[in-house]
Design a protein around this motif. Structure first.
Motif, PDB file in Angstrom:
ATOM      1  N   LYS A   6       0.838  -1.183   0.000  1.00 34.85           N
ATOM      2  CA  LYS A   6       0.000   0.000   0.000  1.00 34.85           C
ATOM      3  C   LYS A   6       0.882   1.246   0.000  1.00 34.85           C
ATOM      4  N   THR A   7       0.422   2.233  -0.715  1.00 35.22           N
ATOM      5  CA  THR A   7       1.146   3.496  -0.729  1.00 35.22           C
ATOM      6  C   THR A   7       0.784   4.292   0.526  1.00 35.22           C
ATOM      7  N   PHE A   9      -0.348   7.217   0.585  1.00 37.67           N
ATOM      8  CA  PHE A   9      -1.599   7.894   0.309  1.00 37.67           C
ATOM      9  C   PHE A   9      -2.797   6.982   0.583  1.00 37.67           C
ATOM     10  N   GLN A  10      -2.667   5.714   0.212  1.00 35.30           N
ATOM     11  CA  GLN A  10      -3.740   4.755   0.455  1.00 35.30           C
ATOM     12  C   GLN A  10      -3.910   4.494   1.953  1.00 35.30           C
ATOM     13  N   TYR A  13      -5.805   7.403   3.366  1.00 36.71           N
ATOM     14  CA  TYR A  13      -7.224   7.298   3.031  1.00 36.71           C
ATOM     15  C   TYR A  13      -7.928   6.303   3.954  1.00 36.71           C
ATOM     16  N   GLU A  14      -7.328   5.145   4.145  1.00 32.22           N
ATOM     17  CA  GLU A  14      -7.933   4.125   4.997  1.00 32.22           C
ATOM     18  C   GLU A  14      -8.028   4.590   6.446  1.00 32.22           C
ATOM     19  N   VAL A  30      -7.887  14.537   0.949  1.00 29.96           N
ATOM     20  CA  VAL A  30      -7.314  13.199   0.774  1.00 29.96           C
ATOM     21  C   VAL A  30      -8.356  12.260   0.184  1.00 29.96           C
ATOM     22  N   PHE A  34      -8.243  10.588  -3.525  1.00 30.53           N
ATOM     23  CA  PHE A  34      -8.144   9.139  -3.623  1.00 30.53           C
ATOM     24  C   PHE A  34      -9.303   8.554  -4.421  1.00 30.53           C
ATOM     25  N   GLU A  35     -10.498   9.124  -4.252  1.00 32.19           N
ATOM     26  CA  GLU A  35     -11.668   8.620  -4.958  1.00 32.19           C
ATOM     27  C   GLU A  35     -11.758   9.158  -6.378  1.00 32.19           C
TER      28      GLU A  35
END
Length: 61
Positions: A6-7, A9-10, A13-14, A30, A34-35
């Motif tokens: 996972k990056t 950024f991901q 987001y999570e 963010v 991401f979306e």
């Protein structure tokens, strides 16, 4: 220890989604990025202002 694919950024987001979703401007940005929401919508709502330079002459009659 296995590396996560996972990056950063991901992961951000999570984390935002686990904590109840976006509440502030940074977390909203963010999630929007991401979306894949339209990034140019904010730019379209801005008004472009230009100032015209004029010569002001003071008369001393």
């Amino acid at each position: 220890m296995k590396q996560s694919k996972k990056t950063t950024f991901q992961i951000m987001y999570e984390t935002v989604m686990e904590n109840g979703g976006p509440t502030g401007p940074l977390s909203k940005a963010v999630v929007d990025a991401f979306e894949g929401k339209n990034q140019f919508q904010q730019r379209e709502n801005k008004i472009i202002v230009s100032f015209i330079k004029t010569k002001n002459k003071l008369s001393t009659d």
